[in-house]
Design an enzyme around this catalytic site. Sequence first.
Site, mmCIF file in Angstrom:
data_model
loop_
_atom_site.group_PDB
_atom_site.id
_atom_site.type_symbol
_atom_site.label_atom_id
_atom_site.label_comp_id
_atom_site.label_asym_id
_atom_site.label_seq_id
_atom_site.Cartn_x
_atom_site.Cartn_y
_atom_site.Cartn_z
ATOM 1 N N THR A 156 -8.120 -3.881 1.399
ATOM 2 C CA THR A 156 -7.149 -3.219 1.786
ATOM 3 C C THR A 156 -6.776 -1.941 1.022
ATOM 4 O O THR A 156 -6.541 -2.084 -0.342
ATOM 5 C CB THR A 156 -5.971 -3.884 2.376
ATOM 6 O OG1 THR A 156 -4.656 -3.132 2.605
ATOM 7 C CG2 THR A 156 -5.496 -4.898 1.236
ATOM 8 N N GLU A 158 -3.821 -1.305 0.482
ATOM 9 C CA GLU A 158 -2.490 -1.782 -0.061
ATOM 10 C C GLU A 158 -2.923 -2.074 -1.605
ATOM 11 O O GLU A 158 -2.018 -2.098 -2.387
ATOM 12 C CB GLU A 158 -1.915 -3.079 0.753
ATOM 13 C CG GLU A 158 -1.167 -2.581 1.806
ATOM 14 C CD GLU A 158 0.224 -2.013 1.610
ATOM 15 O OE1 GLU A 158 0.800 -2.602 0.928
ATOM 16 O OE2 GLU A 158 0.177 -0.804 1.985
ATOM 17 N N TYR A 180 1.132 -9.779 -1.334
ATOM 18 C CA TYR A 180 -0.140 -9.505 -0.288
ATOM 19 C C TYR A 180 -1.305 -8.716 -1.024
ATOM 20 O O TYR A 180 -2.305 -8.993 -1.207
ATOM 21 C CB TYR A 180 0.508 -8.745 1.024
ATOM 22 C CG TYR A 180 -0.745 -8.234 1.833
ATOM 23 C CD1 TYR A 180 -1.411 -9.107 2.619
ATOM 24 C CD2 TYR A 180 -1.256 -6.989 1.682
ATOM 25 C CE1 TYR A 180 -2.516 -8.662 3.447
ATOM 26 C CE2 TYR A 180 -2.213 -6.499 2.323
ATOM 27 C CZ TYR A 180 -2.796 -7.142 3.381
ATOM 28 O OH TYR A 180 -3.953 -6.862 4.060
ATOM 29 N N LYS A 184 -4.895 -9.642 -2.114
ATOM 30 C CA LYS A 184 -6.199 -8.905 -1.635
ATOM 31 C C LYS A 184 -6.878 -8.459 -3.079
ATOM 32 O O LYS A 184 -8.378 -8.560 -2.756
ATOM 33 C CB LYS A 184 -5.756 -7.870 -0.857
ATOM 34 C CG LYS A 184 -5.360 -8.321 0.523
ATOM 35 C CD LYS A 184 -6.643 -9.000 1.400
ATOM 36 C CE LYS A 184 -6.193 -9.255 2.822
ATOM 37 N NZ LYS A 184 -7.253 -9.604 3.806
HETATM 38 P P1 NAP Z 1 -3.969 -9.883 11.988
HETATM 39 O O1 NAP Z 1 -3.820 -9.260 13.378
HETATM 40 O O2 NAP Z 1 -2.499 -10.427 11.405
HETATM 41 O O3 NAP Z 1 -4.879 -11.120 12.010
HETATM 42 C C1 NAP Z 1 -4.831 -12.153 10.966
HETATM 43 C C2 NAP Z 1 -5.663 -13.393 11.464
HETATM 44 O O4 NAP Z 1 -5.902 -14.407 10.379
HETATM 45 C C3 NAP Z 1 -5.067 -14.247 12.733
HETATM 46 O O5 NAP Z 1 -6.321 -14.215 13.393
HETATM 47 C C4 NAP Z 1 -4.579 -15.369 12.211
HETATM 48 O O6 NAP Z 1 -4.454 -16.451 13.020
HETATM 49 C C5 NAP Z 1 -5.396 -15.662 11.080
HETATM 50 N N1 NAP Z 1 -4.897 -16.507 10.002
HETATM 51 C C6 NAP Z 1 -3.748 -16.477 9.266
HETATM 52 N N2 NAP Z 1 -3.706 -17.425 8.404
HETATM 53 C C7 NAP Z 1 -4.706 -18.192 8.540
HETATM 54 C C8 NAP Z 1 -5.402 -19.179 7.893
HETATM 55 N N3 NAP Z 1 -4.676 -19.973 7.018
HETATM 56 N N4 NAP Z 1 -6.852 -20.012 8.320
HETATM 57 C C9 NAP Z 1 -7.296 -19.193 9.190
HETATM 58 N N5 NAP Z 1 -7.067 -17.896 9.717
HETATM 59 C C10 NAP Z 1 -5.684 -17.492 9.393
HETATM 60 O O7 NAP Z 1 -4.642 -9.096 11.134
HETATM 61 P P2 NAP Z 1 -5.296 -7.668 11.440
HETATM 62 O O8 NAP Z 1 -4.601 -6.483 11.453
HETATM 63 O O9 NAP Z 1 -6.412 -7.964 12.453
HETATM 64 O O10 NAP Z 1 -6.609 -7.529 9.991
HETATM 65 C C11 NAP Z 1 -7.754 -8.222 9.711
HETATM 66 C C12 NAP Z 1 -8.005 -8.282 8.100
HETATM 67 O O11 NAP Z 1 -7.881 -6.958 7.626
HETATM 68 C C13 NAP Z 1 -6.696 -9.163 7.425
HETATM 69 O O12 NAP Z 1 -7.335 -9.771 6.511
HETATM 70 C C14 NAP Z 1 -5.852 -7.927 6.987
HETATM 71 O O13 NAP Z 1 -5.360 -8.552 5.817
HETATM 72 C C15 NAP Z 1 -6.982 -6.832 6.585
HETATM 73 N N6 NAP Z 1 -6.776 -5.567 6.660
HETATM 74 C C16 NAP Z 1 -5.834 -5.042 7.849
HETATM 75 C C17 NAP Z 1 -5.606 -3.691 7.909
HETATM 76 C C18 NAP Z 1 -5.002 -3.297 9.048
HETATM 77 O O14 NAP Z 1 -4.592 -2.025 9.106
HETATM 78 N N7 NAP Z 1 -5.014 -3.872 10.409
HETATM 79 C C19 NAP Z 1 -6.032 -2.880 7.095
HETATM 80 C C20 NAP Z 1 -6.515 -3.358 5.879
HETATM 81 C C21 NAP Z 1 -7.113 -4.718 5.637
HETATM 82 P P3 NAP Z 1 -3.181 -16.847 14.004
HETATM 83 O O15 NAP Z 1 -3.577 -16.057 15.318
HETATM 84 O O16 NAP Z 1 -3.452 -18.357 14.230
HETATM 85 O O17 NAP Z 1 -1.985 -16.361 13.125
HETATM 86 O O1 F7E Z 2 4.399 -0.762 7.350
HETATM 87 C C1 F7E Z 2 7.291 1.263 6.895
HETATM 88 C C2 F7E Z 2 6.828 0.102 5.643
HETATM 89 O O2 F7E Z 2 4.167 -3.309 8.130
HETATM 90 C C3 F7E Z 2 3.962 0.515 7.223
HETATM 91 C C4 F7E Z 2 -1.129 -4.260 7.352
HETATM 92 O O3 F7E Z 2 -2.109 -4.235 8.309
HETATM 93 O O4 F7E Z 2 -1.589 -1.945 6.618
HETATM 94 C C5 F7E Z 2 -0.644 -2.910 7.075
HETATM 95 O O5 F7E Z 2 0.391 -3.177 6.068
HETATM 96 C C6 F7E Z 2 5.011 1.259 6.469
HETATM 97 C C7 F7E Z 2 5.628 0.759 5.299
HETATM 98 O O6 F7E Z 2 2.030 -1.925 7.534
HETATM 99 C C8 F7E Z 2 9.437 -0.346 9.185
HETATM 100 O O7 F7E Z 2 8.049 0.099 4.716
HETATM 101 C C9 F7E Z 2 9.430 1.513 7.941
HETATM 102 O O8 F7E Z 2 5.787 1.613 4.293
HETATM 103 O O9 F7E Z 2 3.193 -1.307 9.422
HETATM 104 P P1 F7E Z 2 3.502 -1.989 8.075
HETATM 105 P P2 F7E Z 2 1.437 -1.928 6.009
HETATM 106 O O10 F7E Z 2 2.662 -2.502 5.219
HETATM 107 O O11 F7E Z 2 1.160 -0.680 5.494
HETATM 108 C C10 F7E Z 2 -2.480 -2.467 5.306
HETATM 109 C C11 F7E Z 2 -3.248 -1.503 5.128
HETATM 110 C C12 F7E Z 2 -2.640 -3.956 5.386
HETATM 111 O O12 F7E Z 2 -3.553 -4.205 4.787
HETATM 112 C C13 F7E Z 2 -1.765 -4.888 5.995
HETATM 113 O O13 F7E Z 2 -2.379 -6.107 6.576
HETATM 114 O O14 F7E Z 2 6.080 1.423 7.480
HETATM 115 N N1 F7E Z 2 8.394 0.593 7.652
HETATM 116 N N2 F7E Z 2 10.184 0.596 8.925
HETATM 117 C C14 F7E Z 2 8.328 -0.337 8.366
HETATM 118 N N3 F7E Z 2 7.526 -1.346 8.379
HETATM 119 C C15 F7E Z 2 7.624 -2.405 9.163
HETATM 120 N N4 F7E Z 2 6.639 -3.262 9.509
HETATM 121 N N5 F7E Z 2 8.904 -2.520 9.978
HETATM 122 C C16 F7E Z 2 9.811 -1.449 9.987
HETATM 123 O O15 F7E Z 2 10.881 -1.715 10.689
#
Ligand code: NAP
Ligand code: F7E
Length: 373
Positions: A156, A158, A180, A184
């Site tokens: 990620t 992050e 987090y 990662k």
């Molecule tokens: P998500 O919607 O939060 O999905 C996370 C998945 O992980 C869900 O299916 C959840 O299952 C499962 N999970 C959580 N704890 C687990 C455990 N102990 N054992 C097995 N499964 C478990 O996340 P996403 O947005 O699809 O992201 C997919 C991956 O990419 C994640 O690893 C995230 O950290 C990474 N990532 C995401 C982004 C982004 O912008 N979306 C960017 C960079 C990296 P439940 O349904 O049971 O909760």
């Molecule tokens: O926050 C700001 C917050 O929670 C984005 C995950 O998929 O992407 C995701 O992580 C920004 C942050 O995503 C609110 O402070 C303001 O700066 O939507 P977010 P994230 O933290 O960027 C990365 C790439 C991953 O890997 C992660 O798994 O938005 N923000 N106000 C807020 N964020 C939330 N959630 N809620 C607010 O009210």
Amino acid sequence: MPFPYTVPQDGYATERLPFHIQLGRGIGTKMNKTAFISGVTGQDGAYLAQLLLEKGYVVHGGVRANAQDSLDRLSRLGIQDRVKLHNFDLLDMNNVFRVLRDLRVDEFYNLAAQSFVGASWDSAMNTLDINAMGAARVLDTLRTTSPETRFYQASTSEMFGAVRAVPQSELTPFNPRSPYAAGKAMAHYLTVNYRDSFGMHASCGILFNHESPLRGLQFVTRKISSTLARIARGSAEVCRLGNMDARRDWGYAPEYVEGMWRMLQQDRADDYVLATGATTTVRDFVSCVAGALGMRLDWEGEGLTEVARNAATGQVVVCVDPAFFRPAEVDLLIGDPAKAKAALGWQATTDVTALATIMARADYDSTANRLAA
Ligand code: NAP
Ligand code: F7E
């Protein structure tokens, strides 16, 4: 036909091969590739499952035993009956070992995670156990039982945290700012280490934020699109947000899962940034969503007193709530996807305005469906 033949880039198009070559794994067995997706119930898991099914894969997915009603995203894509589901929990080594030893799939996508950054300070041990040790459990199991399986790790942006360069590429040093991100980063380094030490085909996708109508409601883009859609339908609620100056490089999730798949089709495993190359503040994302819903906003005040009003009605629709501030913030993320473009032919095509429109429309439509139900 000479043998070995070349497998087409779009998967095993078995119908184009003579019948004797289709019998790859024993008499009567078609040569469909097999994949396992951990986190198949999540946003990316659902889109990746859909993509792999379209490519003819047999798709296995891991679900937590106590989360059977979380198949909502697979249902919304109409594929819940086509994914072979297995009880799977990254916290349970015995479970991970047994499932992977028995399946020995061609490709393993490790998407499961405690993925909400904001929650990771309050559940640091759990987050690290799932995100860091969970990846270690899978890697070590594959090394022992199925070293030929190709492995994808969901790294990620992050990990760049308090960024040391702008934009961020595969060469930018990590500087994580949350449990987090630290977890990662460990999983990332371990994946590289298993590739270097044991020759495993293990790749990391360093993905910048990617969103969609399937995004979890706690993430800021979906929180904004779902709340503003309800307000556009007449709700009197206010969208309470934290740091509106934070900037993210937001792309469209279905395009990013295509990039994951492409990484595992390369001869050599490697690490790639996937990003749009553009960055937007949370505040501007609010304005994009409001625009897509036909709502013009007037912004006034600053800091804790900043609000956005619906220009047509005067109603406050957005305000700042310190409850959503984080103990440490990642202020500026912008990715450099040049390597992915050159090596994978991958490029993001949905910009942030189009993304906000897709999400706003989907939430506006589903709000109407709920009201009608
Ligand atoms: P998500 O919607 O939060 O999905 C996370 C998945 O992980 C869900 O299916 C959840 O299952 C499962 N999970 C959580 N704890 C687990 C455990 N102990 N054992 C097995 N499964 C478990 O996340 P996403 O947005 O699809 O992201 C997919 C991956 O990419 C994640 O690893 C995230 O950290 C990474 N990532 C995401 C982004 C982004 O912008 N979306 C960017 C960079 C990296 P439940 O349904 O049971 O909760
Ligand atoms: O926050 C700001 C917050 O929670 C984005 C995950 O998929 O992407 C995701 O992580 C920004 C942050 O995503 C609110 O402070 C303001 O700066 O939507 P977010 P994230 O933290 O960027 C990365 C790439 C991953 O890997 C992660 O798994 O938005 N923000 N106000 C807020 N964020 C939330 N959630 N809620 C607010 O009210």
